[in-house]
Scaffold this active site. Structure first.
Site, PDB file in Angstrom:
ATOM      1  N   LYS A   1       0.805  -1.234   0.000  1.00  0.00           N
ATOM      2  CA  LYS A   1       0.000   0.000   0.000  1.00  0.00           C
ATOM      3  C   LYS A   1       0.839   1.286   0.000  1.00  0.00           C
ATOM      4  O   LYS A   1       0.468   2.280   0.624  1.00  0.00           O
ATOM      5  CB  LYS A   1      -0.959  -0.006   1.207  1.00  0.00           C
ATOM      6  CG  LYS A   1      -1.951  -1.161   1.182  1.00  0.00           C
ATOM      7  CD  LYS A   1      -2.853  -1.172   2.381  1.00  0.00           C
ATOM      8  CE  LYS A   1      -2.189  -1.762   3.603  1.00  0.00           C
ATOM      9  NZ  LYS A   1      -3.118  -2.076   4.684  1.00  0.00           N
TER      10      LYS A   1
ATOM     11  N   ASP B   1      -5.758  -6.121  10.201  1.00  0.00           N
ATOM     12  CA  ASP B   1      -7.113  -5.535  10.171  1.00  0.00           C
ATOM     13  C   ASP B   1      -8.207  -6.551   9.851  1.00  0.00           C
ATOM     14  O   ASP B   1      -9.324  -6.475  10.377  1.00  0.00           O
ATOM     15  CB  ASP B   1      -7.188  -4.323   9.222  1.00  0.00           C
ATOM     16  CG  ASP B   1      -6.645  -4.593   7.829  1.00  0.00           C
ATOM     17  OD1 ASP B   1      -6.187  -5.722   7.564  1.00  0.00           O
ATOM     18  OD2 ASP B   1      -6.659  -3.666   6.996  1.00  0.00           O
TER      19      ASP B   1
END
Ligand code: GLC
Length: 457
Positions: free
Chosen positions: A165, A201
């Protein structure tokens, strides 16, 4: 007459080009079934420790009972914004609304050094403690959601395998991220903060979902990045030789963003070649919010170059990532025949003049790119569910979060349509539940589980 003929030709060329683009981005039912087959093979390889595109990381966490209680702190880091929260668990699957503080990372922390990053985070934790009136002598337990591929070695330690990311902070890959955070906390005299659990997450989202609903057995994120996790029987995780918890379940962080067996268009190849991690995270590059806007921009820029889009001189912004996934959501929600919202977005991006017809074409390109993303996501979820329950005999609740899933206007419906194609009437057994901010809440719940098991010893 000649002008009319030319116009007619231009329309025909436009229609043909759009058709080609739609075909290139289209995934048929057979394509999705192939994805599922290949996913299963890679999952097996990953579980048995062979080289696999799916890392299948054991997380040392099982689902909670719902009876955990107490107040815990969580740090949720996985994108340019991160959050610190305090959550009170009341048992019986209930929690009080969390106290949350949000912070934004700057380029310096994302691409600088690990010290820059962790020192900054520790400073933010200090600010949070002050706001919460937590004194330095009061011990508090923290669950740390770190949403990058981590080789977990215990519940509260794990080494970063690689950044994803767009992160590239130096000196972190290969290091224990809990150790780095601990060191930064000590520098700030925060010895009272005990990091007792490290998580991802997706795992946080699954744990938050299953705290209140035992049928919840998949955690999914479709946001800046994408990934999923599910509980696997410990006996099936053949790469874990000394199995510490017998035949109970362990949540596996699949890291599905790295799946690769997908039909790629030339735009995907262009995007991959200019990314900071070529040949990695291919599924993520076709599905997640960090990349969908850029794929669309590459297609639009190509159409413009071919003279098919925007007949007057103007230009789709040439700079990478200028066209964002949020723009796609707004464009796909826009209304025919004028597409005024699209007009405004294009103007904001420097395209001063566009015809309604151009804007319709822009919208159709967005649609082709987002629909493919939704169908890949649905095939991947189906693969995970079928891995646990080959005959789809029982109901599965998918705890799911992330900006793309939550905010894109047709993503959920496109996914449901694909579930239907793949599993027929049993599709109703796959139920997705938006689990807002589950990644943070889940970390606090995991900290509660870890705390209870420490106390029991
Ligand atoms: C990236 C990370 C992964 C995370 C996902 C969603 O794929 O590698 O760990 O779960 O993004 O944030």
């Amino acid at each position: 007459m000649l002008k009319r003929l030319n116009l007619k030709r231009l329309y025909a060329v436009k229609a043909k080009t759009l058709d080609n683009i739609q075909k290139a981005f289209c995934l048929t039912k057979a394509d999705l079934q192939n994805i599922i087959r290949s996913f299963h093979a890679e999952m097996e390889r990953g579980l048995s420790g062979k080289i696999s595109r799916l890392r299948m990381i054991p997380t040392y966490v099982a689902r909670p009972t719902g009876n955990e209680r107490g107040k815990f702190i969580a740090l949720d880091l996985g994108g340019t914004n991160f959050r610190i929260l305090a959550l009170k668990l009341r048992g019986n699957g209930r929690t009080l609304p969390p106290h949350v503080m949000k912070f934004a990372l700057q380029k310096r922390q994302i691409t600088g050094t690990g010290d820059d990053l962790f020192d900054f985070i520790a400073g933010c934790i200090k600010a949070f403690m002050k706001r919460q009136n937590i004194q330095l002598f009061e011990e508090c337990e923290l669950g740390f959601t770190f949403s990058f591929p981590v080789r977990q070695t215990a519940l509260a330690s794990g080494q970063l395998v690689c950044w994803t990311k767009g992160f590239s902070a130096k000196g972190v890959v290969g290091k224990d991220v809990v150790g780095l955070l601990r060191r930064a906390l000590i520098k700030r005299a925060l010895r009272n903060v005990k990091i007792i659990a490290l998580t991802n997450d997706t795992v946080g989202t699954l744990v938050a979902g299953s705290y209140s609903d035992r049928r919840c057995d998949v955690g999914v994120i479709i946001g800046t990045g994408t990934n999923a996790c599910y509980p696997e029987k410990a006996s099936k995780i053949r790469k874990m030789p000394a199995n510490p918890i017998g035949n109970r379940e362990i949540i596996i962080n699949i890291e599905w963003g790295n799946f690769n067996n997908l039909k790629k268009t030339r735009y995907d190849k262009l995007l991959d070649a200019s990314s900071h991690n070529p040949r990695e995270q291919i599924l993520e590059k076709m599905v997640s919010g960090m990349y969908l806007g850029e794929i669309t921009r590459l297609v639009l820029a190509d159409l413009e170059k071919q003279g098919i889009l925007f007949s007057t001189p103007c230009s789709i912004p040439g700079s990478r990532l200028a066209f964002r996934t949020e723009h796609m959501s707004a464009i796909e929600s826009d209304e025919a025949p004028h597409f005024y919202a699209t007009l405004r977005i294009l103007r904001g991006l420097g395209v001063r003049y566009s015809l309604p017809d151009d804007r319709k074409l822009v919208s159709e390109v967005c649609r082709a790119v987002s629909k493919r993303a939704a169908r890949i996501s649905a095939a991947a979820i189906t693969a995970v569910v079928l891995k646990m329950d080959a005959g789809l005999k029982k109901a599965h609740v998918i705890a799911i979060d992330g900006s793309v899933y939550e905010k894109h206007p047709t993503f959920k419906d496109d996914m449901k349509e694909a579930f239907q194609e793949l599993t027929g009437e049993k599709a109703s057994r796959i139920r997705m539940v938006l689990t807002k901010d589950g990644s943070g809440k889940g970390a606090a719940i995991i900290a509660a589980v870890a705390y209870a098991s420490q106390e029991a010893k």
